[in-house]
Design an enzyme around this catalytic site. Structure first.
Site, PDB file in Angstrom:
ATOM      1  NE  ARG A 190      40.994 -59.554   6.458  1.00  0.00           N
ATOM      2  CZ  ARG A 190      40.164 -59.565   7.474  1.00  0.00           C
ATOM      3  NH1 ARG A 190      39.798 -60.718   8.026  1.00  0.00           N
ATOM      4  NH2 ARG A 190      39.691 -58.450   7.978  1.00  0.00           N
TER       5      ARG A 190
ATOM      6  CE1 TYR B 238      40.180 -58.205  -0.742  1.00  0.00           C
ATOM      7  CE2 TYR B 238      40.739 -59.519   1.195  1.00  0.00           C
ATOM      8  CZ  TYR B 238      40.485 -58.293   0.612  1.00  0.00           C
ATOM      9  OH  TYR B 238      40.562 -57.151   1.358  1.00  0.00           O
TER      10      TYR B 238
ATOM     11  CE  LYS C  53      45.091 -57.867   7.171  1.00  0.00           C
ATOM     12  NZ  LYS C  53      45.313 -56.790   8.125  1.00  0.00           N
TER      13      LYS C  53
ATOM     14  CG  HIS D 271      45.160 -55.543  12.400  1.00  0.00           C
ATOM     15  ND1 HIS D 271      43.786 -55.555  12.357  1.00  0.00           N
ATOM     16  CD2 HIS D 271      45.559 -55.226  11.145  1.00  0.00           C
ATOM     17  CE1 HIS D 271      43.374 -55.261  11.142  1.00  0.00           C
ATOM     18  NE2 HIS D 271      44.421 -55.058  10.390  1.00  0.00           N
TER      19      HIS D 271
ATOM     20  CB  SER E 275      39.745 -54.749   8.321  1.00  0.00           C
ATOM     21  OG  SER E 275      40.494 -55.795   8.872  1.00  0.00           O
TER      22      SER E 275
ATOM     23  CB  CYS F 202      38.552 -48.696  11.507  1.00  0.00           C
ATOM     24  SG  CYS F 202      37.130 -49.737  11.832  1.00  0.00           S
TER      25      CYS F 202
ATOM     26  CG  ASP G  17      47.215 -54.023   7.829  1.00  0.00           C
ATOM     27  OD1 ASP G  17      46.204 -53.620   8.429  1.00  0.00           O
ATOM     28  OD2 ASP G  17      47.295 -55.154   7.321  1.00  0.00           O
TER      29      ASP G  17
ATOM     30  NE  ARG H 186      40.934 -53.909   1.038  1.00  0.00           N
ATOM     31  CZ  ARG H 186      41.324 -54.055   2.303  1.00  0.00           C
ATOM     32  NH1 ARG H 186      42.543 -53.738   2.655  1.00  0.00           N
ATOM     33  NH2 ARG H 186      40.492 -54.484   3.207  1.00  0.00           N
TER      34      ARG H 186
HETATM   35  C1  OXD Z   1      42.465 -56.025   6.458  1.00  0.00           C
HETATM   36  C2  OXD Z   1      43.510 -55.543   5.547  1.00  0.00           C
HETATM   37  O1  OXD Z   1      41.478 -56.625   5.990  1.00  0.00           O
HETATM   38  O2  OXD Z   1      44.437 -54.891   6.057  1.00  0.00           O
HETATM   39  O3  OXD Z   1      42.609 -55.818   7.667  1.00  0.00           O
HETATM   40  O4  OXD Z   1      43.470 -55.826   4.349  1.00  0.00           O
HETATM   41 MN    MN Z   2      44.411 -54.853   8.187  1.00  0.00          MN
END
Ligand code: OXD
Ligand code: MN
Length: 593
Positions: free
Chosen positions: A79, A207, A216, A236, A258, A260, A285, A377
């Site tokens: 991002r 992306y 998002k 989130h 993100s 984590c 998420d 991913r």
């Molecule tokens: C992020 C995702 O970047 O969930 O938070 O992809």
């Molecule tokens: Mn996320």
């Protein structure tokens, strides 16, 4: 020249949609327009097309049926927060944590980039629904995209197709999402949100977080804006159910920045020493939370799939998702082995001696460079996971017993603590900080404040966002209890002290017991910390000293932390709620300074 509509029979009858599609097509000038309905046949066709244009590479279909690999442009792997804008009429409505552009300027600037950018391409029209069908909280969106990869990902990540058209009917209440790859040049990359127009324009990136606009952009930035207006929360957060050996299930919503470990936590496998426990995954998420008539907070997951971080995912860290990824998965930027299967760092499998790295180059296991991109991913449907919760379909959502904030902190934050009440819990969320990860462009490892893990995702002024949290707490009669966790504390040699992963269930168990008033805690200046004996430690391979150390609170370090919090809060000016300044003052007093 008018674009060719290649499947008129799939055109929606909604005239608002058609009018908007035609306007956008007049600007982007695709050769063709293809309306999608998410049928299986259509998916096959799209995959063929993606293979033809090189957006997907077929993986070993015997070993990994329905799995494909995508390699992104090398400058397009995360991002881009610097290029993400909230375009409200008034700049102050976007607040100090968002980039802002005046809507008229943003439309003009992006229109110039979109102009003719789809020549020679197809514009896919993707109808999608965020949230369970029949729920009063679901939202319809349409994404126009010239990326077949995006269209295929949207099919996994959202409830796509007829279901959205049915929900929309003749209404004009849908989010207008326009996505164009253009030339994927960073100089011409913008992700712009127009919350006052229910519109998202993203250009120059393919992306996930920049391009799968339901995620998002809609489900967090636009939805948080709407949530403030309509009295609900878009967060989130993962949503998981914890079933105890007695069979009762408590639902927890947890916010972490993100990369984590939200996905791992949402699908946790209980340790052997906790037989009878089961985890149910509702989401990994995003949570939309509403106050129900019974005075409790309920959450739905607006998404339908996972767009998770691959490196570090293994049978040890997340066996559920490893299982999910065995079929029907799109991998982005991982290593491809000679037998057409995949590999990444931290997979728990020996590195192939020779393979193709995420860039498509020959790569050997003794190479200095990583084979998979650190933000590579997987995209997979939630229904693929063995821990899938049927409650995902529940239009009312699940009742939330506890909200958990967390981050990646080598020092300062203890393993877990409980806030004193909702107001203090909001303060705990507002002061959350974490080491930056590879999920966004920027310096990996730098500590940044990331309130409620929403820093990159709140679609309006965060001062107002904190006020909204405080209001929600006042309105929720039976509000969830609020906690903070940190799995990442290290010792003096930099080793993690807490084993994490499945063992995190021990902490969640304590959290649920606190909710039920069953576990003992020690009152400290920052909140309630587990009494050593109230934390389930049987079968845990840790010394008492280590347990004490992950639970300890270093007053010196906290005093430093409080100073940084003050600097951070000052950013928000007059809009920052007095209640959180009061909490800040009380914390300082409790710490003895
Ligand atoms: C992020 C995702 O970047 O969930 O938070 O992809
Ligand atoms: Mn996320």
């Amino acid at each position: 020249m008018e674009p060719e509509i290649i499947n008129k029979e799939k055109m929606p009858s909604n005239e608002h949609v058609i009018k908007w599609v035609n306007e956008m097509a007049a600007m982007c000038k695709p050769d063709k327009i293809q309306y999608l309905d998410a049928s299986e046949e259509e998916e096959k066709e799209l995959i063929e097309e993606a293979l033809r244009v090189g957006d997907l590479i077929k993986l070993n279909q015997e070993k990994m049926p329905g799995c494909y690999l995508h390699r992104s442009a090398q400058n397009d792997v995360a991002r881009t927060e610097k290029l993400t804008f909230v375009c409200t009429q008034k700049e102050e409505d976007a607040g100090p944590t968002n980039n802002w552009m005046a809507p008229a300027d943003a439309y003009k600037k992006l229109a110039e980039i979109y102009d003719g950018s789809m020549k020679g391409r197809t514009m896919y029209v993707v109808p999608f629904l965020m949230g369970p069908k029949g729920s009063m909280f679901c939202k319809v969106g349409f994404e126009l995209t010239d990326s077949v990869y995006v269209a295929l990902n949207m099919r996994k990540m959202t409830r796509m197709g007829k279901i959205a058209l049915e929900e929309l009917g003749d209404s004009d209440d849908f989010t207008k999402c326009l996505h164009g790859k253009a030339d994927l040049n960073m100089e011409r990359r913008f992700i712009c949100h127009f919350p006052e127009d229910n519109t998202i324009w993203s250009v120059g990136s393919g992306y996930g977080g920049n391009a799968l606009l339901g995620k998002k952009c809609l489900a967090l930035r636009m939805a948080s804006f709407l949530g403030k207006k309509e009295g609900w929360l878009a967060e989130h957060m993962l949503i998981m159910g914890l079933e105890s050996p007695k069979g009762d299930i408590h639902y927890v919503a947890a916010a972490f920045p993100s990369a984590c470990g939200k996905t791992n936590l949402a699908m946790l496998i209980p340790p052997e020493s906790m037989p009878g426990w089961k985890i149910w995954t509702v989401g990994d998420d995003i949570a939309w939370m509403h106050i129900n008539e019974d005075g409790k907070l309920y959450a739905v997951n607006p998404e339908a799939g996972f767009f998770g971080v691959v490196p570090g995912t293994s049978m040890k860290t997340n066996p559920s998702v490893m299982k999910a990824m065995e079929k029907n998965t799109i991998f982005t930027n991982v290593v491809m082995k000679d037998d057409g299967t995949v590999w990444w760092e931290g997979m728990g499998e020996e590195a192939p001696k020779k393979a193709t790295n995420w860039k498509g180059e020959l790569w050997t296991s003794d190479s200095e460079e990583k084979g998979a991109h650190p933000n590579s991913r997987f995209t997979v449907s939630i229904k693929n996971t063995p821990t899938y919760s049927k409650e995902w379909e529940n239009p009312n959502g699940v009742p939330i017993s506890a909200i958990v904030f967390g981050g990646r902190r080598a020092k300062v934050a203890p393993l877990v603590y409980q806030s004193f009440d909702w107001q203090h819990g909001t303060f705990v969320g507002a002061t959350a900080a974490s080491e930056q990860t590879a999920a966004a462009e920027g310096q990996v490892g730098a500590i940044r404040h990331d309130p409620m893990a929403m820093l990159p995702f709140a679609g309006y002024h965060m001062g107002d966002y904190f006020k909204h949290w405080l209001e929600m707490g006042k309105k929720t009669k039976h509000a969830p209890k609020i906690f903070h966790v940190n799995w990442f504390r290290t010792d003096d040699d930099g080793n993690f002290i807490w084993p994490g992963f499945g063992e995190n269930l021990r902490v969640l168990k304590w959290i649920i017991e606190r909710v039920k008033d069953e576990a003992e805690a020690v009152k400290t200046p920052i909140g309630y910390v587990p009494h050593q004996k109230s934390l389930h430690t049987e079968g845990l391979n840790m010394s008492e000293d280590d347990i004490e150390s992950v639970l300890s609170i270093d007053k010196e370090a906290w005093n430093e932390e409080v100073k940084k919090q003050e600097e951070f809060f000052n950013k928000f000016g007059d809009k920052f709620p007095q209640e959180l300044w009061d909490e800040h003052k009380k914390l300082k007093e409790r710490l003895g300074k």
